[in-house]
Design a protein around this motif. Structure first.
Motif, mmCIF file in Angstrom:
data_model
loop_
_atom_site.group_PDB
_atom_site.id
_atom_site.type_symbol
_atom_site.label_atom_id
_atom_site.label_comp_id
_atom_site.label_asym_id
_atom_site.label_seq_id
_atom_site.Cartn_x
_atom_site.Cartn_y
_atom_site.Cartn_z
ATOM 1 N N GLU A 233 15.775 4.969 -30.319
ATOM 2 C CA GLU A 233 14.382 5.251 -29.965
ATOM 3 C C GLU A 233 13.429 4.271 -30.638
ATOM 4 O OE1 GLU A 233 13.316 9.304 -30.623
ATOM 5 O OE2 GLU A 233 11.817 9.278 -29.017
ATOM 6 N N ARG A 234 13.752 3.860 -31.851
ATOM 7 C CA ARG A 234 12.896 2.908 -32.574
ATOM 8 C C ARG A 234 12.872 1.534 -31.903
ATOM 9 N NH1 ARG A 234 11.322 4.244 -37.857
ATOM 10 N NH2 ARG A 234 12.107 6.261 -38.582
ATOM 11 N N ILE A 235 13.963 1.203 -31.189
ATOM 12 C CA ILE A 235 13.993 -0.119 -30.532
ATOM 13 C C ILE A 235 13.617 -0.023 -29.057
ATOM 14 C CG2 ILE A 235 15.678 -1.031 -32.156
ATOM 15 C CD1 ILE A 235 17.847 -0.701 -30.054
ATOM 16 N N GLY A 236 13.143 1.160 -28.618
ATOM 17 C CA GLY A 236 12.570 1.255 -27.270
ATOM 18 C C GLY A 236 13.282 2.141 -26.289
ATOM 19 N N TYR A 237 14.427 2.724 -26.663
ATOM 20 C CA TYR A 237 15.150 3.599 -25.716
ATOM 21 C C TYR A 237 14.381 4.888 -25.491
ATOM 22 C CZ TYR A 237 18.965 6.505 -23.869
ATOM 23 O OH TYR A 237 19.751 7.329 -23.108
ATOM 24 N N ARG A 238 14.341 5.306 -24.222
ATOM 25 C CA ARG A 238 13.630 6.537 -23.874
ATOM 26 C C ARG A 238 14.636 7.687 -23.849
ATOM 27 N NH1 ARG A 238 10.574 7.757 -18.131
ATOM 28 N NH2 ARG A 238 9.946 9.903 -18.573
ATOM 29 N N VAL A 239 14.487 8.589 -24.805
ATOM 30 C CA VAL A 239 15.420 9.714 -24.921
ATOM 31 C C VAL A 239 15.050 10.780 -23.892
ATOM 32 C CG1 VAL A 239 16.376 11.466 -26.459
ATOM 33 C CG2 VAL A 239 15.681 9.252 -27.384
ATOM 34 N N SER A 240 16.027 11.191 -23.073
ATOM 35 C CA SER A 240 15.776 12.188 -22.038
ATOM 36 C C SER A 240 15.664 13.588 -22.640
ATOM 37 C CB SER A 240 16.891 12.162 -20.988
ATOM 38 O OG SER A 240 18.096 12.689 -21.541
ATOM 39 N N GLU A 241 15.151 14.512 -21.835
ATOM 40 C CA GLU A 241 15.015 15.894 -22.293
ATOM 41 C C GLU A 241 16.380 16.494 -22.610
ATOM 42 O OE1 GLU A 241 12.152 17.187 -22.956
ATOM 43 O OE2 GLU A 241 12.967 19.091 -23.615
ATOM 44 N N ASP A 242 17.397 16.197 -21.769
ATOM 45 C CA ASP A 242 18.741 16.720 -22.014
ATOM 46 C C ASP A 242 19.312 16.175 -23.322
ATOM 47 O OD1 ASP A 242 19.784 16.748 -18.522
ATOM 48 O OD2 ASP A 242 18.732 18.230 -19.727
ATOM 49 N N GLU A 243 19.032 14.916 -23.628
ATOM 50 C CA GLU A 243 19.529 14.325 -24.878
ATOM 51 C C GLU A 243 18.850 14.970 -26.084
ATOM 52 O OE1 GLU A 243 18.659 10.340 -23.578
ATOM 53 O OE2 GLU A 243 20.774 9.771 -23.691
ATOM 54 N N ARG A 244 17.571 15.269 -25.954
ATOM 55 C CA ARG A 244 16.865 15.917 -27.073
ATOM 56 C C ARG A 244 17.439 17.312 -27.331
ATOM 57 N NH1 ARG A 244 13.060 12.772 -28.916
ATOM 58 N NH2 ARG A 244 11.899 11.362 -27.541
ATOM 59 N N LYS A 245 17.778 18.018 -26.276
ATOM 60 C CA LYS A 245 18.381 19.339 -26.445
ATOM 61 C C LYS A 245 19.725 19.222 -27.155
ATOM 62 C CE LYS A 245 16.222 21.482 -22.392
ATOM 63 N NZ LYS A 245 16.461 22.041 -21.033
ATOM 64 N N HIS B 220 11.688 -5.334 -33.444
ATOM 65 C CA HIS B 220 12.606 -4.273 -33.029
ATOM 66 C C HIS B 220 14.036 -4.579 -33.446
ATOM 67 C CE1 HIS B 220 9.880 -2.414 -29.694
ATOM 68 N NE2 HIS B 220 9.719 -1.828 -30.865
ATOM 69 N N ALA B 221 14.453 -5.839 -33.281
ATOM 70 C CA ALA B 221 15.820 -6.217 -33.650
ATOM 71 C C ALA B 221 16.051 -6.019 -35.142
ATOM 72 C CB ALA B 221 16.088 -7.665 -33.241
ATOM 73 N N GLU B 222 15.086 -6.451 -35.955
ATOM 74 C CA GLU B 222 15.228 -6.296 -37.406
ATOM 75 C C GLU B 222 15.270 -4.810 -37.789
ATOM 76 O OE1 GLU B 222 13.461 -10.255 -39.594
ATOM 77 O OE2 GLU B 222 12.218 -8.446 -39.505
ATOM 78 N N THR B 223 14.442 -4.002 -37.130
ATOM 79 C CA THR B 223 14.447 -2.560 -37.414
ATOM 80 C C THR B 223 15.813 -1.963 -37.124
ATOM 81 O OG1 THR B 223 12.082 -2.340 -36.917
ATOM 82 C CG2 THR B 223 13.426 -0.344 -36.775
ATOM 83 N N GLY B 224 16.371 -2.297 -35.954
ATOM 84 C CA GLY B 224 17.677 -1.774 -35.594
ATOM 85 C C GLY B 224 18.763 -2.197 -36.558
ATOM 86 N N ILE B 225 18.762 -3.468 -36.943
ATOM 87 C CA ILE B 225 19.776 -3.994 -37.859
ATOM 88 C C ILE B 225 19.700 -3.277 -39.209
ATOM 89 C CG2 ILE B 225 20.493 -6.032 -39.165
ATOM 90 C CD1 ILE B 225 19.558 -7.699 -36.714
ATOM 91 N N CYS B 226 18.492 -3.168 -39.744
ATOM 92 C CA CYS B 226 18.324 -2.539 -41.063
ATOM 93 C C CYS B 226 18.748 -1.069 -41.033
ATOM 94 C CB CYS B 226 16.870 -2.654 -41.517
ATOM 95 S SG CYS B 226 16.363 -4.347 -41.916
ATOM 96 N N ARG B 227 18.368 -0.357 -40.009
ATOM 97 C CA ARG B 227 18.702 1.065 -39.913
ATOM 98 C C ARG B 227 20.209 1.281 -39.786
ATOM 99 N NH1 ARG B 227 14.912 5.272 -40.787
ATOM 100 N NH2 ARG B 227 12.923 4.180 -40.866
ATOM 101 N N LEU B 228 20.863 0.484 -38.960
ATOM 102 C CA LEU B 228 22.305 0.652 -38.774
ATOM 103 C C LEU B 228 23.074 0.194 -40.010
ATOM 104 C CD1 LEU B 228 22.842 -0.370 -35.035
ATOM 105 C CD2 LEU B 228 22.777 1.908 -36.042
ATOM 106 N N ALA B 229 22.601 -0.867 -40.647
ATOM 107 C CA ALA B 229 23.256 -1.326 -41.874
ATOM 108 C C ALA B 229 23.172 -0.257 -42.961
ATOM 109 C CB ALA B 229 22.604 -2.621 -42.358
#
Length: 465
Positions: free
Chosen positions: A439-451, A332-341
Motif C-alpha cells: 500500500e505504501r508503494i501504491g497498491y490499492r487494497v480491495s475491500e475483500d483483502e482488508r477483511k 516509493h522504491a526506497e520505502t519498499g526496500i527499507c520496509r522489507l529489509a
C-alpha cells in the motif's frame, strides 16, 4: 457520381447518425478562428433525399462535424461544402477512414464504426486495407463492438473504458451475465480475476461430469444447505474432496478399485466421495459431538474460502507488481526496500525472523513480474531455474538499477506466502506487513483483502485478536 461545391445553409445540414465519433468536443478555439478567417476547407456532405417545409434540400454531413458545430457557434448562416451523391457504404467508409487518423477517437467508437461497415457487407480484409490496419486489429475491434448495448449501459462511463478493459469485457461474450457483472463493477480488475476463475471452474466441472458419465459413475447432488464437511449419506463416511481446477482428478479416480462402492456427489463446482462405513466405525461416528463436527466443518470451509480468496488476491498482486514495479518513483522504491529489509532482518517479534525461500520459486515470481530471464523452463542442462545464467542476468540488472532489488525482495515474499497464511494469526501478521509495504508503494487494497487482513479467515473470524 455528381460532385459539386456549394455554399449551403447551416440549417440544412445535419449530423450523421453513423459518425464513429459521437462527441465533437470543445470547438471554442475553432469557432474563434472561423469568425476571423472563415472556413478554409469545405465540408463533405451528401443529399438526404428530403426537403424542409420551404422546399430546401437537406444534407447529411460526412466529413466536417466539428467545423459545422463551430460555424453554428460562430453565427455563420452558410458554409462551403462539397456535395457528393454516395451510398450508405461509402459514407461509412469515408467517415471511418477519416476518423481513424485522429488520436481522440475512442476504441469503442472505432469498433462501432467497423461494425457498421460489416453490417453493410464490407469484409474484414477490405476494411483493414481501407483504414491501414491489420486484419487482426479489425477483428479485435469487431469483437469489442459486439458488446451489447444493455451491457454498455451498466457501466458508469462505458466510453472511458480502456482498450484492455474492453478486450476483457469481450472475453465474456458467451456468458452475458458475467459480462454485465464486469461492466458494472467498481473494482474492474479484481472482478475480472474472480470471474475468470469462476469461468474456469465451470469448464472444469462440466468436463469432470462428462468424464465420470463416460466411466459409468453416477454423480449425485448434495442436499440443500449441506456440504462435504457437515454431511454424509447414512452408512458412508467422507473420503475425498476434489476442488483443484488445475488437475483432472477423474483421470486417476476412475481407476481406483473402490469407486464402484463409493458414492460421488457434486457440491457447487466441486466433487466429493463417500465410502461405506463398517459397523465399528458407525459406533464411533455416533459418538462424535455436534460441536466437534461443527468446528471441523467450519475449519475446512474456511480453508476452502482462504484458498479461493488467495488465488484471486495473488493474481491481483502479481498483475499490479508486473505493471508498476518498473515505474515506481525513487521515493516509493526506497520505502519498499527499507520496509522489507526491516521485516526480513529484524522483524517485530521477540526473536529474529526466520524465512526459508526456495530460489526457484523466487525466480518464477520474477518472471511473473515481467523479468526477461534467459532460462524460463527446465531442460537437460537446467534442472532448476535457480541457475547461474538467471542469477547473472539478475545481478546485471541490479548493477545498473540497484533500486530493482525491490523486485527481488517482493518476489521472495510472494514465493513464500500462501493461502494458509490467512488461516493463522502469525500468518495474518506477516500478510499485514506485506500489504503495508504494498500500500505504501501504491497498491490499492480491495475491500475483500482488508477483511482478510482483519482475520476474516481465522477460526474466530473478524473478532479474533
Amino acid at each position: 457520381m455528381d460532385i459539386t461545391i456549394e455554399n449551403l445553409q447551416v440549417d440544412d445540414l445535419h449530423a450523421n447518425p453513423n459518425n464513429p465519433r459521437k462527441q465533437v468536443g470543445d470547438v471554442d478555439e475553432l469557432a474563434s478562428s472561423i469568425r476571423s478567417q472563415g472556413i478554409k476547407q469545405p465540408l463533405l456532405v451528401t443529399p438526404t433525399g428530403e426537403t424542409d417545409i420551404d422546399g430546401h434540400k437537406q444534407y447529411r454531413v460526412v466529413i466536417g462535424h466539428r467545423r459545422l458545430a463551430a460555424a453554428r457557434q460562430a453565427g455563420l448562416s452558410t458554409v462551403p461544402a462539397i456535395v457528393e451523391e454516395m451510398d450508405a457504404r461509402r459514407e461509412r467508409e469515408i467517415m471511418l477512414v477519416e476518423n481513424t487518423q485522429r488520436s481522440d477517437l475512442t476504441p469503442i467508437e472505432e469498433a462501432d464504426g467497423y461494425q457498421g461497415l460489416l453490417d453493410l457487407g464490407v469484409h474484414v480484409k477490405e476494411m483493414a486495407e481501407k483504414t491501414g490496419r491489420s486484419d487482426r486489429f479489425v477483428r479485435r475491434r469487431l469483437k469489442i463492438a459486439r458488446i451489447p448495448q444493455e451491457t454498455r449501459d451498466m457501466s458508469a462511463d462505458f466510453s472511458q473504458l480502456s482498450l484492455d478493459q474492453l478486450d476483457k469485457l469481450a472475453e465474456f461474450e458467451s456468458d452475458p451475465d458475467m459480462q454485465r457483472e464486469l461492466a458494472r463493477a467498481d473494482d474492474f480488475d479484481c472482478t475480472y480475476q474472480r470471474l475468470c476463475r469462476e469461468r474456469r471452474k465451470t469448464i472444469w466441472h462440466d468436463k469432470a461430469l462428462e468424464a465420470l458419465a463416460k466411466a459409468g459413475i453416477k454423480v449425485e447432488s448434495l442436499p440443500d444447505g449441506k456440504n462435504f464437511w457437515n454431511w454424509h449419506p447414512h452408512g458412508y463416511k467422507a473420503a475425498h474432496s476434489f476442488s483443484d481446477i488445475n488437475t483432472d482428478f477423474w483421470t486417476s479416480f476412475i481407476r481406483e478399485s473402490d469407486w464402484p462402492e463409493a458414492r460421488v456427489y457434486s457440491y457447487e463446482y466441486w466433487f466429493c466421495t463417500y465410502t461405506p462405513i463398517s459397523a465399528d466405525e458407525l459406533e464411533k461416528d455416533k459418538a462424535k459431538t455436534d460441536k466437534d463436527n461443527a468446528i471441523k466443518a467450519r475449519g475446512r470451509e474456511l480453508n476452502r474460502q482462504a484458498r479461493e480468496f488467495e488465488a484471486i488476491a495473488k493474481a491481483n498482486r502479481t498483475a499490479w507488481l508486473k505493471a508498476n514495479l518498473r515505474t515506481l518513483t525513487h521515493e516509493h522504491a526506497e520505502t519498499g526496500i527499507c520496509r522489507l529489509a526491516l521485516a526480513d532482518t529484524v522483524g517485530w517479534r521477540s526473536v529474529f525472523p526466520y524465512q526459508s525461500y526456495k530460489g526457484e520459486d523466487v525466480i518464477r515470481e520474477l518472471i511473473a513480474f515481467g523479468w526477461s530471464l534467459p532460462i524460463t523452463e527446465h531442460d537437460d542442462e537446467h534442472w532448476s531455474l535457480e541457475c547461474r545464467e538467471n542469477l547473472d542476468s539478475i545481478r546485471m540488472v541490479l548493477k545498473d538499477r540497484p533500486l530493482r532489488i525491490l523486485d527481488v525482495l517482493a518476489a521472495r515474499w510472494e514465493s513464500n506466502i500462501g493461502w494458509n497464511y490467512w488461516r493463522s494469526r502469525h500468518g495474518v501478521d506477516d500478510m499485514c506487513c506485506w500489504y503495508d509495504v504494498l500500500e505504501r508503494i501504491g497498491y490499492r487494497v480491495s475491500e475483500d483483502e482488508r477483511k482478510a487482513l482483519k482475520g476474516a479467515y481465522l477460526d474466530g473470524g473478524d473478532d479474533e485478536s
